[in-house]
Design an enzyme around this catalytic site. Structure first.
Site, mmCIF file in Angstrom:
data_model
loop_
_atom_site.group_PDB
_atom_site.id
_atom_site.type_symbol
_atom_site.label_atom_id
_atom_site.label_comp_id
_atom_site.label_asym_id
_atom_site.label_seq_id
_atom_site.Cartn_x
_atom_site.Cartn_y
_atom_site.Cartn_z
ATOM 1 N NE ARG A 26 4.347 -13.374 -3.034
ATOM 2 C CZ ARG A 26 3.882 -12.119 -3.070
ATOM 3 N NH1 ARG A 26 3.163 -11.643 -2.057
ATOM 4 N NH2 ARG A 26 4.130 -11.336 -4.105
ATOM 5 C CG ASP A 312 3.708 -1.548 0.176
ATOM 6 O OD1 ASP A 312 3.314 -0.980 -0.865
ATOM 7 O OD2 ASP A 312 3.595 -2.779 0.351
HETATM 8 C C1 S3P Z 1 2.994 -6.726 -3.013
HETATM 9 C C2 S3P Z 1 3.681 -6.021 -3.957
HETATM 10 C C3 S3P Z 1 3.731 -4.553 -4.034
HETATM 11 C C4 S3P Z 1 3.211 -3.905 -2.754
HETATM 12 C C5 S3P Z 1 1.970 -4.565 -2.244
HETATM 13 C C6 S3P Z 1 2.227 -6.041 -1.964
HETATM 14 C C7 S3P Z 1 3.046 -8.193 -3.026
HETATM 15 O O1 S3P Z 1 2.920 -4.106 -5.109
HETATM 16 O O2 S3P Z 1 2.983 -2.538 -2.967
HETATM 17 O O3 S3P Z 1 1.539 -3.940 -1.053
HETATM 18 O O4 S3P Z 1 2.693 -8.836 -2.022
HETATM 19 O O5 S3P Z 1 3.470 -8.755 -4.057
HETATM 20 P P1 S3P Z 1 3.499 -3.979 -6.612
HETATM 21 O O6 S3P Z 1 3.933 -5.300 -7.021
HETATM 22 O O7 S3P Z 1 2.331 -3.501 -7.420
HETATM 23 O O8 S3P Z 1 4.583 -2.954 -6.532
#
Ligand code: S3P
Length: 430
Positions: A26, A312
């Site tokens: 981000r 995660d």
């Molecule tokens: C993330 C959101 C999660 C996570 C990924 C990183 C993010 O995924 O599993 O490793 O940085 O927004 P989901 O939004 O698909 O759950």
């Protein structure tokens, strides 16, 4: 590459782990959109974040990487340029889904592609809300390649997330940054909140729902970011320390955001000796040191509401659960089937190699504990990473706890989130 691990005696020492993956992605994206120079310190430079950096370079943004920082020379709201080729995003779901929101609002066409695993991941979850906004985006059977064409204008929507997903939430909110009227995303289960925190978005809590709003007013401005260490990366070292005898580990300045510390809360309920020190807020994010000591864990019931917060960390939590008293059960986690691998079957298949009885559910699994001493003595276990970084690291931790060690296939995939995993291990294992 096959990586071999021997049983370790103990963990002792201190680690400063690389920056949080979600925040690093981000920080690069928001800096690239902003007008002017931003500096990102402790930015994670793993394959996934490099996919984001490469994508924005292809979109005409100058990004320099030096020893300590990433410098992004953003070009403002109309600053992105049509890339000369398709954007290849490697293994990175976060890059793909967040970028799709940004690119849906541009006046040029783009095509997003990725590796084999990313090409199988579901994109309908972003295509559907982006269609409601009027975007021209399509996928092949709702997967990659994603083709995005310009439209005259997008419209703002109010959208209730059907799955708890920070990537889907962020995709919609980032498309909303290009609109005068407010776009609203509603979530019933709280997913990680970095997009709203870092952009300073308006958030309302009403009747157990969370409403997050974005509009042009929230368009990012150039800033300097100091990225805290990744709690998801820390989790592997935390569990290894907890499960090793006479061990103690100090982790510096780790992200302690409430929407990410579920793993610590669950482990503490399992009787883990984990403490925080030097807690502070920087760039709107809570961070602090984590001090972990060897502990005798016991399994607990894991509540459904916490699943998005620990999504995660479930593979490494399962390893903690394997060594804890009682059976380990995880349910309400169907989303695990849509990660870098189908993490329910990856974890179950690997655990079965130990001769364990595993019950696989559609939305989770149960590890039945019997003859555990025999499991620990199992000869030469050869685990598969399923080309999934978190599976590779979780089963590396397990290998270091087995009397005869273990091996991991296609271990190189750890570079997706932590290229220096082995070097970090070397400094703390005895
Ligand atoms: C993330 C959101 C999660 C996570 C990924 C990183 C993010 O995924 O599993 O490793 O940085 O927004 P989901 O939004 O698909 O759950």
């Amino acid at each position: 590459m096959i990586q071999e691990f021997n049983k370790i005696e103990k963990i002792k020492g201190k680690l400063s782990l690389p920056g949080d993956k979600s925040i690093s992605h981000r920080a690069v994206m928001f800096s690239a959109l902003a007008n002017g120079r931003s500096e990102i310190y402790n930015c994670l430079l793993s394959d996934d974040v490099l996919s984001t950096i490469d994508a924005f370079r292809s979109l005409g943004i100058r990004i320099e990487i030096d020893n300590v920082k990433v410098i992004v020379n953003g070009k403002g709201i109309n600053g992105l340029q049509k890339p000369e080729h398709e954007l290849y995003l490697g293994n990175s779901g976060t890059t793909t889904r967040l970028l799709a929101g940004i690119l849906s609002a541009q006046n040029f066409s783009t095509v997003l592609t990725g590796d084999e695993s990313l090409s199988k991941r579901p994109m309908k979850r972003i295509i559907a809300p982006l269609h409601l906004m009027g975007a021209d985006i399509s996928g092949e059977n709702d997967c990659l390649p994603l083709k995005i064409n310009p439209v005259n204008s997008l419209k703002n929507i109010e959208y209730k997330l059907p799955v708890a997903s920070a990537q889907v939430k962020s995709c919609i909110l980032l498309a909303g940054l290009f609109l005068d009227e407010k776009t609203c995303v509603i979530e019933s289960k709280v997913s990680r909140n970095h997009t709203e925190t870092m952009l300073g978005l308006e958030v309302k809590e009403e009747n157990g729902l969370r409403k997050i709003y974005s509009s042009k007013k929230n368009f990012p401005i150039a800033d300097n970011y100091f990225v805290p260490s990744d709690i998801s990366t820390a989790a592997f070292f935390i569990v290894l320390t907890l499960l090793s005898k006479n061990s103690e580990l100090h982790l510096d300045s780790v992200l302690l955001n409430e929407s990410r510390i579920g793993i610590i809360q669950v482990l503490q309920k399992m009787n883990a000796d984990i403490e925080f020190g030097n807690v502070e807020i920087m760039n709107g994010e809570k961070r602090g040191d984590i001090i972990v000591k060897s502990s005798l864990l016991k399994n607990i019931e894991i509540p459904a509401e916490i699943i998005p917060n620990i999504i995660d960390e479930i593979p490494i939590l399962a390893i903690a659960g394997l060594f804890a008293e009682g059976n380990f059960i995880i349910r309400n986690a169907k989303e695990l089937r849509h990660k870098e691998s189908d993490r329910i079957s990856s974890v179950c298949n690997n655990l079965k190699l130990l001769g364990l009885d595993i019950i696989e559910f559609d939305d989770g699994f149960e590890i039945i504990k019997k003859d555990f001493k025999k499991v620990l003595k199992k000869q030469s276990v050869h685990f598969d990473s399923y080309d999934d970084h978190r599976i590779a690291m979780a089963f590396s931790v397990l290998s270091m706890l087995l009397e005869n060690g273990g091996k991991i296939n296609n271990f190189d995939c750890v570079s997706i989130s932590n290229p220096d995993f082995l070097t970090q291990l070397k400094t703390i294992t005895r």
